[in-house]
Design a protein around this motif. Structure first.
Motif, PDB file in Angstrom:
ATOM      1  N   ARG A 150      -7.648   2.412  -0.264  1.00 53.33           N
ATOM      2  CA  ARG A 150      -7.193   3.547   0.534  1.00 53.33           C
ATOM      3  C   ARG A 150      -5.875   4.100  -0.023  1.00 53.33           C
ATOM      4  N   THR A 181      -9.768  -3.215   0.588  1.00 53.20           N
ATOM      5  CA  THR A 181      -9.951  -1.945   1.300  1.00 53.20           C
ATOM      6  C   THR A 181      -8.623  -1.220   1.461  1.00 53.20           C
ATOM      7  N   ARG A 182      -7.584  -1.974   1.777  1.00 53.87           N
ATOM      8  CA  ARG A 182      -6.255  -1.356   1.945  1.00 53.87           C
ATOM      9  C   ARG A 182      -5.732  -0.819   0.617  1.00 53.87           C
ATOM     10  N   GLU A 187       0.821  -1.211   0.000  1.00 56.52           N
ATOM     11  CA  GLU A 187       0.000   0.000   0.000  1.00 56.52           C
ATOM     12  C   GLU A 187       0.858   1.265   0.000  1.00 56.52           C
ATOM     13  N   ASP A 192     -10.883  -7.274   2.903  1.00 56.75           N
ATOM     14  CA  ASP A 192      -9.968  -6.473   3.718  1.00 56.75           C
ATOM     15  C   ASP A 192      -8.766  -6.013   2.900  1.00 56.75           C
TER      16      ASP A 192
END
Length: 609
Positions: free
Chosen positions: A139, A135-136, A109, A132
């Motif tokens: 972001r 989502t990272r 990320e 999950d």
């Protein structure tokens, strides 16, 4: 078929083609208006070992480790790997095209946030990411001023001209005598868990859990007897299995008739949409459930509860039949490993043994053991500096001979019909240096600290992980891997949720099997690891006030006394080593040939004797 061809390949994907393959991927990205594409080392089930048609990361980059993620942009690319694979990645990929990035320095990320151009669209395959994980990524892309976009077709697949076909290995029954519990009883326990959690259904996306719950085994991936597929288990009604019908043997099909309905894998999306239309509340496994599964249910109106698959915790606690099978498998495996160690002691000092020779010979000894099905993972056979690569896998290009004055590390395991084994031994070839003996003995002290640990119920692996590290910490040393991982019952050699590690948050329970494998690695010099498998068991403590647990060591094979510095051991530690070796000698002496027996007796003499 040769032993090598049957169990382990020594060929390596060539990084020489990396530039052309990355260029082809970039062309596919540009054609669709994407600034980048994420290539995880994953299949649709987040499996550790993936089938050949899902080895996208290895095909693209040449990197063959079991964990890693590539991010390919128009003008740069990175391969993010953890500490196990830092050296391996640097050696396997074309660093002129792809930059290996240690996870300890930069996460996937963080790299995306720092490198994705503003306004850029980062593409991903929704079948290869969990909610999950996505989502990272989302972001990170937004922090860079870009955004994520799913692709209906994986872009690597579009440019992978000779991609292998999907596997179709037979799906067979795992006998109840070895499973220890009928599949119907297991499914009843799953329904009870769904009722307790107020869930309407469970989507089983983890093939390990599918195999365990229905007492099935397969062969769709290397080293783990898995049938790739899915299941939907409702709180009420019959489960549905989504398996290629061509794979299911008649015996398995007959057994499944009384348990579940069977459907083509292609019908899974419609089944998920039906759950959604019924407004069902559905559990999706956080560790293995793909974003694509979640979106199918939610788009149709259902509610997805992302969390742990309850089967995972059930599978981790072995029953009496599984424990008996593990003990029997370790006895046979110990005899095979001891025959190998005796052979190595005779042949290696003359410089005639290569790393590949050692793998082939060990696999040959195991092949003579009863009920061997496969090796549990590619054998790590590292001499000298190659042993310092934590998850080194020998290839014909990297193969070297074991030299006097060096350490040789061999980490291996086997899949028997009644159990899974995993053992590491480090041996000195010739006379070891004082540094080697010091480091080895500190690792041994940590190993003994875990083997003899007594701890209250509710203790997690993280709470005892430091026991294995303290002797190294006292010398300003450490190791980057976890101290121990869970192990399955003729299933995955790396099984959760239990582990002994800094991140091991699950309480250890009686019946769980974990590895005990502290180590030490000196870059470009040598590697040391001592690994046994241990079984969590109740432990009576005189005068104790709380229920306590401890470990039974399952693995049986000598530990190299030439590397032990007795002056560094406490009397209790020396007594443990002597008792362990006496047990090994008694258990194995009658299972090996006379030449090996003579070596075994000498190899298990009292420490310092």
């Amino acid at each position: 078929m040769s032993q090598t061809a049957r169990f382990q390949s020594f060929e390596d994907p060539s990084h020489r083609e990396g530039a052309a393959r990355v260029a082809a991927l970039r062309a596919a990205m540009a054609q669709r208006g994407f600034a980048g594409f994420v290539v995880p080392r994953a299949d649709e089930h987040q499996s550790e070992y993936v089938p050949p048609n899902a080895e996208r990361l290895a095909w693209l980059t040449g990197f063959t480790g079991s964990a890693g993620t590539a991010i390919v942009l128009a003008d740069r690319a990175a391969l993010v790997v953890d500490g196990r694979y830092t050296l391996q990645a640097a050696e396997q990929v074309d660093t002129g095209v792809i930059t290996p990035v240690p996870l300890a320095e930069t996460s996937v990320e963080a790299w995306i946030e720092a490198n994705l151009p503003a306004g850029g669209v980062l593409a991903y395959d929704p079948w290869l990411h969990t909610p999950d994980g996505l989502t990272r990524l989302d972001r990170a892309a937004k922090a860079a001023g870009g955004r994520l976009a799913p692709t209906p077709l994986n872009l690597v697949d579009l440019v992978w001209i000779d991609r292998p076909a999907a596997p179709r290995a037979p799906v067979v029954l795992h006998p109840e005598t070895l499973a220890g519990e009928a599949a119907a009883a297991k499914l009843g326990r799953v329904r009870e868990a769904l009722t307790k959690a107020r869930l309407d259904a469970l989507v089983v996306s983890d093939p390990h859990n599918l195999a365990w719950a229905f007492n099935l085994r397969g062969g769709d991936v290397a080293h783990t007897p898995l049938p790739l597929g899915y299941a939907v288990i409702p709180r009420e009604g019959r489960p549905r299995l989504f398996l290629d019908p061509e794979k299911v043997t008649p015996e398995a099909a007959t057994a499944l008739e009384g348990l579940a309905d069977r459907d083509e894998p292609a019908s899974l999306p419609a089944a998920l949409e039906a759950l959604g239309s019924a407004k069902a509340r559905v559990r999706l496994d956080a560790a293995t459930g793909a974003v694509a599964l979640k979106e199918r249910i939610e788009t149709a109106g259902g509610a997805v509860d992302v969390g742990p698959d309850p089967i995972t915790a059930m599978k981790a606690v072995k029953n009496e039949a599984e424990i008996a099978g593990a003990r029997a498998a370790h006895l046979r495996d110990g005899a095979a490993v001891t025959r190998f160690l005796a052979w190595l002691a005779r042949e290696a000092p003359g410089g005639a043994v290569s790393e590949i020779d050692a793998v082939v010979r060990l696999e040959g000894f195991r092949a003579k053991a009863n009920d061997l099905r496969e090796i549990a993972f590619p054998t790590i056979s590292g001499s000298g500096p190659n042993g310092a690569i934590v998850h080194y896998r020998v290839t014909r290009d990297t193969d070297r001979r074991v030299q006097p004055g060096e350490l040789f590390l061999i980490d291996s395991g086997a899949q028997y019909g009644d159990g899974t084994t995993d053992i590491t031994r480090t041996v000195a070839v010739g006379t070891p240096s004082p540094e080697m003996r010091d480091r080895f003995t500190r690792v041994l002290k940590g190993h003994i600290a875990i083997a003899t640990a007594v701890f209250p119920r509710g203790t997690t692996g993280a709470q005892i992980d430091a026991f294995a590290r303290r002797p190294l910490w006292e010398a300003g040393l450490d190791f980057d891997h976890g101290t121990g991982h869970g192990v399955g019952a003729f299933l995955s050699v790396h099984e959760g949720p239990q582990r002994i590690a800094k991140t091991g948050t699950v309480a250890l329970q009686p019946g769980m099997i974990v590895s005990n494998e502290p180590g030490y690695y000196k870059a470009r010099a040598f590697g040391i690891r001592i690994e046994n498998l241990v079984l969590v068991e109740p432990r009576e403590v005189a005068g104790g006030e709380r229920p306590m647990l401890g470990f039974e060591t399952l693995t049986l094979a000598p530990i190299d006394l030439a590397l032990v510095a007795p002056e560094l051991l406490t009397p209790a530690e020396a007594a443990w080593l002597d008792a362990y070796h006496a047990r090994v000698r008694e258990a194995l002496a009658g299972l090996v040939d006379p030449e090996t027996r003579a070596w075994l007796i000498a190899a298990t003499r009292p420490v310092g004797g």
